[in-house]
Design a protein around this motif. Structure first.
Motif, short mmCIF file in Angstrom:
data_model
loop_
_atom_site.label_atom_id
_atom_site.label_comp_id
_atom_site.label_asym_id
_atom_site.label_seq_id
_atom_site.Cartn_x
_atom_site.Cartn_y
_atom_site.Cartn_z
N UNK A 47 1.08 -1.41 0.29
CA UNK A 47 0.08 -0.10 0.35
C UNK A 47 0.67 0.89 -0.03
N UNK A 48 0.79 2.12 -1.02
CA UNK A 48 1.37 3.17 -1.30
C UNK A 48 0.54 4.35 -0.84
N UNK A 49 1.30 5.32 -0.12
CA UNK A 49 0.35 6.42 0.42
C UNK A 49 -0.23 7.71 -0.95
N UNK A 50 0.83 7.85 -0.60
CA UNK A 50 0.71 9.38 -1.69
C UNK A 50 1.65 9.28 -2.69
N UNK A 51 1.39 8.36 -3.73
CA UNK A 51 2.19 9.05 -5.03
C UNK A 51 2.97 10.45 -5.33
N UNK A 52 2.19 11.42 -5.23
CA UNK A 52 2.61 12.70 -5.48
C UNK A 52 2.05 13.49 -4.31
N UNK A 53 3.62 13.60 -3.03
CA UNK A 53 2.77 14.50 -1.82
C UNK A 53 3.57 15.75 -2.34
N UNK A 54 4.42 16.03 -3.12
CA UNK A 54 4.14 18.09 -3.12
C UNK A 54 3.03 18.36 -3.55
#
Length: 439
Positions: free
Chosen positions: A107-114
């Motif tokens: 589970x990847x939380x957010x691939x574009x945190x910026x």
């Protein structure tokens, strides 16, 4: 195994009661808490984003079949952040979806945190149409992790794209879920290839969560289908095109173009708000000519609003601080997409048009200009009023007036948002059913 959830099985606290979404930092802290409470799980830092923010993943073991779920491919689509939390809590509470079906989940939380950080002013508040558009941010396609995968003529992957590409290569997941959400209307799905059993299950999942299906989408016009509301991603060479007069494409391929052989992928597109009340009733004949006329009008409206904003952007660019390019570049890309859609809709109006196709064009004629205007206002207000040159003040007033009129029209025709339990429930159950059915 049937992968159906009851509402009490989806734990969205504390965000559901506030009708808000967790930030990437919130998700990371929740995944860290779960990993600490469940030593068999593994939380790892996959790498830094372009802005130095962590991209992290929780692995929940359960068997030899690997399932990869990724949130935040577009930073204005935060539902996936909450879905990752719900999935992590569910998978560590029961073995029903891990050991019982032989699946290890990543589970990847957010691939574009910026990009997500530039949307936090509205994602951290109860859902509101004005706040959503006024504080909206979506980067140009060339700066989206989802659309910078390697392709002929394109070799500029972002660090976040490289992270996701490496996961697809090393994990070789059988099932890949790319979590998206739409603005208005019903749910639809994008898959990498036909899979009739899964397509049927996805439509049933939407019905069980009481979200209607959307049979047409702004982004999927002309795509092949695997039955109603399930679209098939076109091949990369149809999506990655070099514009006339350019020496390279404006973006790369999608993650769905880089899957392991035999894998099945699903992009669930789940709306935040129900379908708007269409402002003009259909009075045409059975041949669809009435909808065609309305689509032509939507195309004209979109063109007119895009031209207004483009002219304003051209006038203000020489006066804006350099650091506002993050917004003005996104405005340019949004207006380019809007112009392309208006041209497409005008050509489609030369033949029969369905109600769904018209509704999609009507949504686009509203949403594209509001998105662009919201980002342009963010650029125009980057400096305090006292420090702004007079030309910026005049343009700000004009854009703010246009934005105000457009948002008032939207608010008058849009019902209250869907419950987050329905939105996240549909995304969560999509992942569970895809894992249970398999490729």
């Amino acid at each position: 195994m049937e992968a159906l959830l009851g509402p009490d099985e989806i734990d969205l606290a504390p965000w559901s009661s506030r009708h808000t979404f967790p930030s990437p930092g919130d998700v990371d802290r929740e995944l860290a808490r779960i990993a600490e409470a469940h030593p068999a799980c593994r939380r790892e830092r996959l790498g830094p984003s372009r802005g130095g923010r962590p991209v992290t993943m929780l692995t929940v073991p359960g068997g030899p079949r690997h399932v990869l779920v990724v949130a935040g491919p577009h930073p204005n689509e935060p539902a996936g952040n909450l879905t990752i939390v719900a999935l992590a809590r569910l998978l560590t509470r029961t073995s029903r979806w891990t050991g019982s079906i032989g699946c290890t989940w990543h589970l990847v939380g957010c691939i574009d945190p910026d990009g997500a950080a530039l949307n936090e002013h509205w994602t951290s508040r109860p859902l509101d149409l004005d706040a959503y558009h006024r504080h909206f941010y979506r980067p140009p396609m060339a700066r989206q992790p989802e659309w910078t995968f390697p392709a002929p003529g394109w070799d500029r992957p972002l660090p976040e794209t490289t992270i996701l590409h490496q996961l697809l290569t090393t994990l070789r997941p059988e099932v890949y879920i790319d979590l998206h959400n739409a603005d208005f209307g019903g749910a639809f799905f994008v898959m990498n290839r036909p899979h009739p059993a899964l397509s049927t299950a996805l439509r049933d999942t939407a019905a069980r969560h009481r979200i209607p299906l959307s049979h047409e989408g702004i982004d999927t016009a002309g795509w092949a289908k695997d039955g109603p509301a399930v679209h098939l991603m076109p091949p990369a060479h149809e999506m990655v095109i070099t514009p006339p007069g350019k020496d390279r494409p404006s973006h790369g391929a999608s993650s769905l173009h880089h899957l392991p052989d035999g894998a099945i992928a699903v992009m669930p597109e789940v709306p935040l708000w129900p379908a708007r009340t269409l402002p003009t009733p259909y009075t045409g004949g059975p041949d669809g000519s009435g909808y065609a006329d309305l689509m032509r009008r939507a195309a004209a409206t979109l063109s007119e609003r895009a031209e207004l904003l483009k002219a304003c952007l051209d006038r203000v660019l020489p006066h804006l601080p350099r650091d506002t390019a993050v917004f003005t570049d996104a405005v340019t890309d949004t207006l380019r997409a809007a112009t392309g859609c208006a041209t497409l809709w005008d050509s489609m109006a030369g033949g029969p048009v369905t109600r769904g196709q018209y509704a999609a064009s009507d949504d686009g004629a509203i949403s594209f200009p509001l998105r662009a205007a919201g980002m342009l206002l963010r650029a125009l207000t980057a400096e305090p009023v006292a420090a702004r040159p007079a030309p910026l003040e005049a343009e700000h007033a004009a854009v703010a007036e246009a934005f105000g009129g457009w948002i008032n029209d939207l608010q008058a025709t849009t019902p209250a948002p869907y419950p987050l339990e329905a939105v996240v429930g549909l995304q969560t159950t999509t992942a569970l059913r895809a894992a249970a059915i398999g490729p």
